[in-house]
Design an enzyme around this catalytic site. Structure first.
Site, PDB file in Angstrom:
ATOM      1  N   GLU A 169      17.047 -29.147 -24.128  1.00 24.62           N
ATOM      2  CA  GLU A 169      18.505 -28.691 -25.616  1.00 24.62           C
ATOM      3  C   GLU A 169      17.518 -28.863 -26.967  1.00 24.62           C
ATOM      4  O   GLU A 169      16.647 -29.619 -26.943  1.00 24.62           O
ATOM      5  CB  GLU A 169      19.624 -29.690 -25.664  1.00 24.62           C
ATOM      6  CG  GLU A 169      19.198 -31.138 -25.779  1.00 24.62           C
ATOM      7  CD  GLU A 169      19.115 -31.524 -27.082  1.00 24.62           C
ATOM      8  OE1 GLU A 169      19.445 -30.780 -27.706  1.00 24.62           O
ATOM      9  OE2 GLU A 169      18.664 -32.829 -27.270  1.00 24.62           O
ATOM     10  N   LEU A 203      18.721 -29.134 -30.092  1.00 24.15           N
ATOM     11  CA  LEU A 203      20.392 -29.832 -30.946  1.00 24.15           C
ATOM     12  C   LEU A 203      19.586 -30.013 -32.099  1.00 24.15           C
ATOM     13  O   LEU A 203      18.793 -31.808 -31.188  1.00 24.15           O
ATOM     14  CB  LEU A 203      21.593 -29.588 -30.581  1.00 24.15           C
ATOM     15  CG  LEU A 203      21.543 -28.951 -29.479  1.00 24.15           C
ATOM     16  CD1 LEU A 203      22.993 -30.068 -28.640  1.00 24.15           C
ATOM     17  CD2 LEU A 203      21.985 -27.309 -29.630  1.00 24.15           C
ATOM     18  N   CYS A 262      15.935 -39.540 -31.027  1.00 27.45           N
ATOM     19  CA  CYS A 262      14.928 -37.941 -29.992  1.00 27.45           C
ATOM     20  C   CYS A 262      13.371 -38.536 -30.364  1.00 27.45           C
ATOM     21  O   CYS A 262      12.703 -38.311 -29.982  1.00 27.45           O
ATOM     22  CB  CYS A 262      15.191 -37.048 -30.746  1.00 27.45           C
ATOM     23  SG  CYS A 262      17.236 -36.926 -30.028  1.00 27.45           S
ATOM     24  N   THR A 299      18.701 -40.774 -21.911  1.00 27.48           N
ATOM     25  CA  THR A 299      17.573 -41.002 -21.400  1.00 27.48           C
ATOM     26  C   THR A 299      16.643 -42.282 -22.890  1.00 27.48           C
ATOM     27  O   THR A 299      15.993 -41.526 -22.775  1.00 27.48           O
ATOM     28  CB  THR A 299      16.382 -40.028 -20.808  1.00 27.48           C
ATOM     29  OG1 THR A 299      16.399 -39.091 -22.483  1.00 27.48           O
ATOM     30  CG2 THR A 299      16.824 -39.866 -19.970  1.00 27.48           C
ATOM     31  N   LYS A 358      36.866 -43.947 -24.671  1.00 22.02           N
ATOM     32  CA  LYS A 358      36.264 -42.414 -24.859  1.00 22.02           C
ATOM     33  C   LYS A 358      36.866 -40.999 -24.455  1.00 22.02           C
ATOM     34  O   LYS A 358      37.107 -39.987 -25.573  1.00 22.02           O
ATOM     35  CB  LYS A 358      34.950 -42.059 -24.955  1.00 22.02           C
ATOM     36  CG  LYS A 358      34.189 -40.876 -25.218  1.00 22.02           C
ATOM     37  CD  LYS A 358      32.361 -41.420 -25.066  1.00 22.02           C
ATOM     38  CE  LYS A 358      31.284 -40.714 -26.223  1.00 22.02           C
ATOM     39  NZ  LYS A 358      30.195 -40.657 -25.166  1.00 22.02           N
TER      40      LYS A 358
END
Ligand code: UGA
Length: 434
Positions: free
Chosen positions: A148, A150, A260, A86, A35
């Protein structure tokens, strides 16, 4: 200011690139060498509009670098952000093993004057436990928690123009340095909220769970609309005009997905239980959203006259939402697998040409554009609200399909427009008459 960001997933990469755009020297670190090699060549591993240009601009300006050498990358850092995943464990709790393996490594190399900021979403108490973990290894450094907010597909704008920045801190030194990091946002009058570690950690889960609940609430209202003659889009509009409610996250659909909301609602439920607190609203949100997928399968089956066996279903969009190639927990997965198991013949088109999606649906036919994918379909089904599906030439589409049914699980069309083009239109939270 030297910033090191560990983890180059959505959160880490977008944050690192945006911090470099603020003018700081940033090193983005990942233990995946392949990556990092691709990033060094300017290849962005995720689908995020605008990220490639911003990355190029800042690597060309020598402010943004990539490395898989954690030790070397944190040597001169003033701030080290941890932004590794996570994911959910089988019991719903957040899996913190990636974070702890980073912290373990940092214990032997982090600059003692740096501040360690956790950006990964972690259960309440984790940042303090990390501090203790480091103290037990004779590393006494300041820690902070900075959630965050986003959204995939709009991540750069969310970073540059956030509604708020939340900073969990323990002392004035952390406040001073983190104020400097986010100073570029003061120009836009972005509220910067300093609070304690626990409040910052919980704010992230509470925000995601509340938004998940809002989506689930409008989905339940949509069920009622379908039988009582109301229109869920208009109910959402009417509700959203009330500033106390707000108009965001009231779009009815096939249920929330992504990396999420499902993960964070489950983790909140689990760690609250460890504190001895039940969260029935969150539990009901999870249950209702899980059922939503079966409900969508029944809706499609009923609209098809009670069976999808041998019907050619052309599916438009499979990612969990538009502007991403992310398939994690996408409602399309269960819906399409279930339709296939019931004997439907599936063709799919998704504008992201997502590799993840192609691996998940590896025994269906894939199209290159919306129109060709719908050639001789019995039924067209919109599963993701990509912009390019919002202005399809419906008359042209109608000519190509054999059947007359357009099922829109994202409500992107108005009923009259679709019916004028010769389709029968089945959407969410609006009456369906054949
Ligand atoms: C979400 C939050 O919105 C971000 O603030 C947060 O930072 C992020 O999770 C995270 O924790 O990392 P994201 O998962 O990218 O962002 O996607 P959203 O735009 O929030 O959508 C989540 C799901 O809800 C999608 O499946 C979407 O289709 C669905 N949704 C959203 C609806 O069905 N209706 C809506 O009105 C809004």
């Amino acid at each position: 200011m030297n910033i090191t960001v560990i983890g180059t997933g959505y959160v880490g990469l977008v944050s690192g690139v945006c911090f470099s755009e603020f003018g700081f020297n940033v090193i983005c670190v990942d233990n995946n060498k392949q990556k990092i090699e691709s990033l060094k060549k300017g290849q962005v591993p995720i689908y995020e509009p605008g990220l490639d240009d911003l990355m190029k601009k800042n690597t060309d300006a020598n402010r943004l670098k990539f490395s898989y050498d954690t030790k070397e990358s944190v040597k001169n850092a003033d701030i080290v952000f941890i932004a590794v995943g996570t994911p959910s464990k089988a019991d719903g709790n957040a899996d913190l093993s990636y974070i702890y393996s980073v912290v373990e490594e940092l214990a032997s190399c982090i600059n003692k004057h740096a501040i360690l900021v956790i950006k990964s979403t972690v259960p309440v108490g984790t940042t303090k436990t990390i501090k203790q973990f480091l103290l037990d290894r004779n590393v006494d450094i300041d820690v902070a928690f900075n959630p965050e907010f986003l959204k995939e597909g709009a991540a750069i704008d969310d970073f540059m123009h956030p509604d708020r920045v939340i900073l969990g801190i323990e002392n004035k030194k952390a406040k001073k340095i983190l104020s400097q990091v986010y100073r570029p946002l003061y120009v836009f009058n972005v509220p910067i909220v300093f609070t304690n570690l626990e409040t910052a950690e919980l704010s992230k889960y509470a925000s995601n769970a509340f938004l998940a609940m809002k989506v689930t609430f409008i989905n339940e209202i949509s069920n009622l609309c379908e039988v009582c003659g109301a229109d869920v889009n208009e109910v959402a509009l009417a509700m959203g005009l009330d500033k106390r409610i707000g108009d965001k996250f009231l779009q009815a659909g096939p249920g929330y997905g992504g990396s999420c909301f499902p993960k964070d609602t489950n983790a909140l439920k689990s760690f609250a239980k460890e504190f001895g607190v039940n969260m029935p609203l969150v539990e009901e949100t999870i249950r209702s959203n899980n059922n939503r997928r079966n409900k969508m399968v029944s809706k499609i089956t009923n609209a098809c006259g009670g069976s999808v066996k041998n019907k050619k279903l052309s599916i438009l969009g499979v990612t969990f939402k538009a502007n991403t190639d992310d398939m994690r927990d996408s409602p399309s997965i269960e819906i399409i697998h279930s339709l296939k198991a019931d004997g439907a013949k599936i063709t799919i088109y998704d504008p992201s040409f997502s590799e993840q999606a192609k691996n998940i649906f590896n025994d269906v036919t894939w199209g290159n554009n919306a129109y060709d994918t719908c050639n001789s379909a019995d039924v067209v089904i919109i599963l993701t609200d990509w912009f390019e599906f919002r202005a399809l030439n419906l008359k042209e589409l109608r000519k190509r399909v054999n059947g007359t049914l357009l099922i829109d699980l994202r409500n992107i069309y108005n009923v009259k427009e679709v019916e004028d083009s010769g389709f029968n239109y089945c959407s969410v939270g609006r009456a369906f008459h054949i």
